[in-house]
Scaffold this motif. Structure first.
Motif, PDB file in Angstrom:
ATOM      1  N   LEU A 195      17.181  41.705 -30.407  1.00 55.69           N
ATOM      2  CA  LEU A 195      17.905  40.665 -29.670  1.00 55.69           C
ATOM      3  C   LEU A 195      17.970  40.952 -28.178  1.00 55.69           C
ATOM      4  O   LEU A 195      17.655  40.084 -27.355  1.00 55.69           O
ATOM      5  N   SER A 196      18.385  42.160 -27.816  1.00 58.79           N
ATOM      6  CA  SER A 196      18.541  42.485 -26.397  1.00 58.79           C
ATOM      7  C   SER A 196      17.220  42.348 -25.658  1.00 58.79           C
ATOM      8  O   SER A 196      17.166  41.797 -24.549  1.00 58.79           O
ATOM      9  N   ARG A 197      16.148  42.826 -26.274  1.00 63.50           N
ATOM     10  CA  ARG A 197      14.834  42.747 -25.632  1.00 63.50           C
ATOM     11  C   ARG A 197      14.398  41.303 -25.426  1.00 63.50           C
ATOM     12  O   ARG A 197      13.957  40.914 -24.340  1.00 63.50           O
ATOM     13  N   GLU A 198      14.524  40.482 -26.479  1.00 65.58           N
ATOM     14  CA  GLU A 198      14.053  39.104 -26.401  1.00 65.58           C
ATOM     15  C   GLU A 198      14.943  38.244 -25.508  1.00 65.58           C
ATOM     16  O   GLU A 198      14.452  37.363 -24.796  1.00 65.58           O
ATOM     17  N   LEU A 199      16.248  38.500 -25.531  1.00 69.66           N
ATOM     18  CA  LEU A 199      17.160  37.733 -24.675  1.00 69.66           C
ATOM     19  C   LEU A 199      16.911  38.061 -23.206  1.00 69.66           C
ATOM     20  O   LEU A 199      16.882  37.167 -22.350  1.00 69.66           O
ATOM     21  N   SER A 200      16.700  39.338 -22.919  1.00 67.85           N
ATOM     22  CA  SER A 200      16.378  39.746 -21.548  1.00 67.85           C
ATOM     23  C   SER A 200      15.061  39.123 -21.097  1.00 67.85           C
ATOM     24  O   SER A 200      14.932  38.641 -19.960  1.00 67.85           O
ATOM     25  N   LYS A 201      14.088  39.110 -21.989  1.00 66.12           N
ATOM     26  CA  LYS A 201      12.783  38.528 -21.674  1.00 66.12           C
ATOM     27  C   LYS A 201      12.910  37.029 -21.390  1.00 66.12           C
ATOM     28  O   LYS A 201      12.278  36.498 -20.473  1.00 66.12           O
ATOM     29  N   GLU A 202      13.751  36.342 -22.176  1.00 72.22           N
ATOM     30  CA  GLU A 202      13.905  34.900 -22.003  1.00 72.22           C
ATOM     31  C   GLU A 202      14.615  34.568 -20.696  1.00 72.22           C
ATOM     32  O   GLU A 202      14.274  33.589 -20.018  1.00 72.22           O
ATOM     33  N   LEU A 203      15.593  35.385 -20.316  1.00 72.60           N
ATOM     34  CA  LEU A 203      16.263  35.188 -19.027  1.00 72.60           C
ATOM     35  C   LEU A 203      15.276  35.344 -17.873  1.00 72.60           C
ATOM     36  O   LEU A 203      15.258  34.538 -16.938  1.00 72.60           O
ATOM     37  N   ASN A 212      15.550  25.300 -19.516  1.00 73.96           N
ATOM     38  CA  ASN A 212      16.680  25.830 -20.273  1.00 73.96           C
ATOM     39  C   ASN A 212      16.203  26.590 -21.505  1.00 73.96           C
ATOM     40  O   ASN A 212      15.080  26.428 -21.966  1.00 73.96           O
ATOM     41  N   PHE A 213      17.092  27.398 -22.044  1.00 72.76           N
ATOM     42  CA  PHE A 213      16.890  27.927 -23.388  1.00 72.76           C
ATOM     43  C   PHE A 213      18.236  27.955 -24.083  1.00 72.76           C
ATOM     44  O   PHE A 213      19.289  27.789 -23.452  1.00 72.76           O
ATOM     45  N   ALA A 214      18.213  28.131 -25.386  1.00 76.01           N
ATOM     46  CA  ALA A 214      19.453  28.082 -26.162  1.00 76.01           C
ATOM     47  C   ALA A 214      19.554  29.287 -27.080  1.00 76.01           C
ATOM     48  O   ALA A 214      18.545  29.850 -27.514  1.00 76.01           O
ATOM     49  N   LEU A 215      20.783  29.677 -27.344  1.00 77.28           N
ATOM     50  CA  LEU A 215      21.063  30.725 -28.323  1.00 77.28           C
ATOM     51  C   LEU A 215      22.021  30.155 -29.352  1.00 77.28           C
ATOM     52  O   LEU A 215      23.099  29.668 -29.006  1.00 77.28           O
ATOM     53  N   MET A 216      21.611  30.189 -30.606  1.00 72.26           N
ATOM     54  CA  MET A 216      22.445  29.709 -31.696  1.00 72.26           C
ATOM     55  C   MET A 216      22.977  30.895 -32.479  1.00 72.26           C
ATOM     56  O   MET A 216      22.217  31.773 -32.886  1.00 72.26           O
ATOM     57  N   MET A 217      24.292  30.935 -32.680  1.00 70.75           N
ATOM     58  CA  MET A 217      24.915  31.967 -33.505  1.00 70.75           C
ATOM     59  C   MET A 217      25.498  31.305 -34.742  1.00 70.75           C
ATOM     60  O   MET A 217      26.205  30.295 -34.643  1.00 70.75           O
ATOM     61  N   LEU A 218      25.183  31.858 -35.894  1.00 68.64           N
ATOM     62  CA  LEU A 218      25.609  31.280 -37.171  1.00 68.64           C
ATOM     63  C   LEU A 218      26.408  32.315 -37.952  1.00 68.64           C
ATOM     64  O   LEU A 218      25.983  33.466 -38.086  1.00 68.64           O
ATOM     65  N   PHE A 309      20.682  31.269 -14.665  1.00 70.92           N
ATOM     66  CA  PHE A 309      20.040  32.478 -15.163  1.00 70.92           C
ATOM     67  C   PHE A 309      20.513  33.753 -14.473  1.00 70.92           C
ATOM     68  O   PHE A 309      19.900  34.806 -14.602  1.00 70.92           O
ATOM     69  N   ASP A 310      21.630  33.641 -13.731  1.00 71.08           N
ATOM     70  CA  ASP A 310      22.225  34.835 -13.146  1.00 71.08           C
ATOM     71  C   ASP A 310      23.360  35.351 -14.024  1.00 71.08           C
ATOM     72  O   ASP A 310      24.208  36.124 -13.593  1.00 71.08           O
ATOM     73  N   VAL A 311      23.380  34.904 -15.281  1.00 66.36           N
ATOM     74  CA  VAL A 311      24.413  35.334 -16.223  1.00 66.36           C
ATOM     75  C   VAL A 311      23.917  36.551 -16.996  1.00 66.36           C
ATOM     76  O   VAL A 311      22.716  36.810 -17.084  1.00 66.36           O
ATOM     77  N   SER A 312      24.845  37.268 -17.587  1.00 62.00           N
ATOM     78  CA  SER A 312      24.480  38.458 -18.353  1.00 62.00           C
ATOM     79  C   SER A 312      24.249  38.103 -19.818  1.00 62.00           C
ATOM     80  O   SER A 312      24.738  37.081 -20.317  1.00 62.00           O
ATOM     81  N   GLU A 313      23.507  38.957 -20.490  1.00 65.32           N
ATOM     82  CA  GLU A 313      23.308  38.784 -21.934  1.00 65.32           C
ATOM     83  C   GLU A 313      24.654  38.824 -22.658  1.00 65.32           C
ATOM     84  O   GLU A 313      24.898  38.057 -23.598  1.00 65.32           O
ATOM     85  N   LYS A 314      25.521  39.720 -22.192  1.00 62.93           N
ATOM     86  CA  LYS A 314      26.833  39.884 -22.818  1.00 62.93           C
ATOM     87  C   LYS A 314      27.657  38.607 -22.742  1.00 62.93           C
ATOM     88  O   LYS A 314      28.319  38.214 -23.710  1.00 62.93           O
ATOM     89  N   SER A 315      27.595  37.921 -21.600  1.00 64.03           N
ATOM     90  CA  SER A 315      28.389  36.698 -21.444  1.00 64.03           C
ATOM     91  C   SER A 315      27.847  35.569 -22.315  1.00 64.03           C
ATOM     92  O   SER A 315      28.614  34.747 -22.832  1.00 64.03           O
ATOM     93  N   ILE A 316      26.539  35.521 -22.509  1.00 63.39           N
ATOM     94  CA  ILE A 316      25.946  34.500 -23.384  1.00 63.39           C
ATOM     95  C   ILE A 316      26.398  34.718 -24.824  1.00 63.39           C
ATOM     96  O   ILE A 316      26.820  33.784 -25.513  1.00 63.39           O
ATOM     97  N   LEU A 317      26.339  35.967 -25.277  1.00 61.20           N
ATOM     98  CA  LEU A 317      26.743  36.284 -26.646  1.00 61.20           C
ATOM     99  C   LEU A 317      28.242  36.053 -26.848  1.00 61.20           C
ATOM    100  O   LEU A 317      28.665  35.568 -27.905  1.00 61.20           O
ATOM    101  N   ALA A 318      29.030  36.383 -25.829  1.00 64.46           N
ATOM    102  CA  ALA A 318      30.480  36.187 -25.938  1.00 64.46           C
ATOM    103  C   ALA A 318      30.819  34.707 -26.064  1.00 64.46           C
ATOM    104  O   ALA A 318      31.686  34.316 -26.866  1.00 64.46           O
ATOM    105  N   LEU A 319      30.134  33.859 -25.294  1.00 62.32           N
ATOM    106  CA  LEU A 319      30.394  32.423 -25.362  1.00 62.32           C
ATOM    107  C   LEU A 319      29.949  31.858 -26.714  1.00 62.32           C
ATOM    108  O   LEU A 319      30.637  31.005 -27.297  1.00 62.32           O
ATOM    109  N   ALA A 320      28.819  32.335 -27.229  1.00 67.13           N
ATOM    110  CA  ALA A 320      28.356  31.889 -28.549  1.00 67.13           C
ATOM    111  C   ALA A 320      29.366  32.276 -29.621  1.00 67.13           C
ATOM    112  O   ALA A 320      29.668  31.488 -30.531  1.00 67.13           O
ATOM    113  N   ASP A 321      29.908  33.478 -29.507  1.00 73.87           N
ATOM    114  CA  ASP A 321      30.914  33.942 -30.464  1.00 73.87           C
ATOM    115  C   ASP A 321      32.175  33.088 -30.383  1.00 73.87           C
ATOM    116  O   ASP A 321      32.783  32.749 -31.412  1.00 73.87           O
ATOM    117  N   ASP A 322      32.566  32.698 -29.163  1.00 73.42           N
ATOM    118  CA  ASP A 322      33.730  31.814 -28.987  1.00 73.42           C
ATOM    119  C   ASP A 322      33.490  30.460 -29.655  1.00 73.42           C
ATOM    120  O   ASP A 322      34.410  29.884 -30.265  1.00 73.42           O
TER     121      ASP A 322
END
Length: 340
Positions: A195-203, A212-218, A309-322
């Motif tokens: 995840l970290s590798r691919e998310l960093s690559k996509e950013l 744009n790109f999207a992250l879906m958390m299920l 795209f100046d956001v962090s991977e951590k903030s994207i995952l945190a928002l998805a979790d919210d």
């Protein structure tokens, strides 16, 4: 095996051909190491022609050669077809005086071979794959030094062949181990370290090319209840079915990941909100309508559409979790999306 050619066929021909195939060398490009061996063989034996030859089902194919231009010749006109029948060097001082070879194709036609000496290339399993041979257009003979040298060079050919196969096997194992290191055994999806590798690559890709790109958390609803009621083996079966379902319902460009436990993530490159919601809804409905191991389950889904795209991977995952948390708070089995 039925012999359709004039050349003799070894008794272990089927196994021999499989062994030859395992080296993946027939019709490969020239290599300096083999070229050096035929050049040295030609000089030591004082012959104009030297060949590293491999015998496949129909041809004597020349891995390396000097003094001859042909890439291969039909197996039935090659003296080498006889050489691979035995373990020892085959020497024919004058083909015109040899009843077995005087009418063979390479003698009666170009290159008009009069002298032949060939050492069978016998691998570590005992199969004769081909020959290292030297040829002349006039009668000739080899002394003991030349014969022993040709045998030694043939052993070097086998060493090169074994090295080639071993390196190919190591490379295959390396790829298999790399794949295993990225794969979750239970769901057969990518694991969390991907995840970290691919998310960093996509950013980075989005910064460079835009889009744009999207992250879906299920998160599976009621999974703990299912585990407690039916046992962990049943829960494992449900995770396996979810993994298969996510692959089937997502797109080829999406990256499906088991995030942990009953949580999954799909990274969706070059995807807007409408597209992400469409894919996510298709997945949600498929889980909701599934029977068997998924009968009591549903899914709460959070989607983050990344537009800056100046956001962090951590903030994207945190928002998805919210978003997932909000979906559960509002009754589960639904999709919440946010932009960032």
């Amino acid at each position: 095996m039925v012999n359709k050619n004039k050349s003799p066929i070894p008794t272990n021909e089927s196994e021999r051909l499989l062994e030859l195939e395992s080296y993946n060398i027939v019709d490969s490009l020239p290599e300096d190491e083999y070229d050096d061996i035929v050049l040295i063989s030609s000089h030591i034996c004082n012959t104009p022609i030297a060949i590293v030859a491999l015998i496949d089902e129909t041809r004597k194919w020349h891995k390396s050669k000097v003094g001859i231009n042909k890439e291969s010749v039909p197996r039935d006109i090659a003296i080498c077809s006889h050489t691979i029948l035995n373990d020892e060097i085959l020497v024919v001082n004058d083909t015109h005086l040899n009843e077995k070879f005087c009418n063979i194709g390479m003698v009666t036609k170009a290159p008009f071979v009069r002298f032949y000496a060939g050492v069978p290339l016998i691998n570590t399993s005992g199969f004769a794959l081909g020959t290292l041979c030297v040829l002349d257009t006039k009668p000739n003979q080899l002394n003991d030094f030349q014969i022993n040298s040709l045998k030694a060079l043939a052993r070097q050919v086998i060493t090169l062949l074994e090295l080639r196969r071993n390196l190919a096997q190591l490379e295959k194992q390396k790829h298999e181990l790399f794949a295993l290191s990225q794969t979750d055994d239970l769901s057969n999806l990518f694991n969390r370290r991907v995840l970290s590798r691919e998310l960093s690559k996509e950013l980075k890709r989005s910064v460079r090319y835009g889009g744009n790109f999207a992250l879906m958390m299920l998160d599976l609803d009621y999974f703990k209840i299912l585990n407690d009621k039916y046992g962990h083996a049943y829960g494992d079966k449900a995770i396996q079915k979810i993994g298969k379902l996510l692959k089937e319902k997502s797109r080829d460009t999406d990256c499906c990941i088991r995030y942990g436990g009953d949580e999954f993530i799909i990274l969706m490159p070059n995807t807007n909100a409408e597209q992400a919601i469409y894919v996510s809804e298709r997945i949600r409905q498929s889980i909701d309508k599934s029977g068997g191991a998924l009968d009591t389950l549903s899914a709460s889904i959070g989607i983050v559409i990344v537009q800056q795209f100046d956001v962090s991977e951590k903030s994207i995952l945190a928002l998805a979790d919210d978003c997932v948390y909000l979906a559960k708070e509002q009754g589960r089995n639904q999709i919440i999306h946010q932009f960032i």
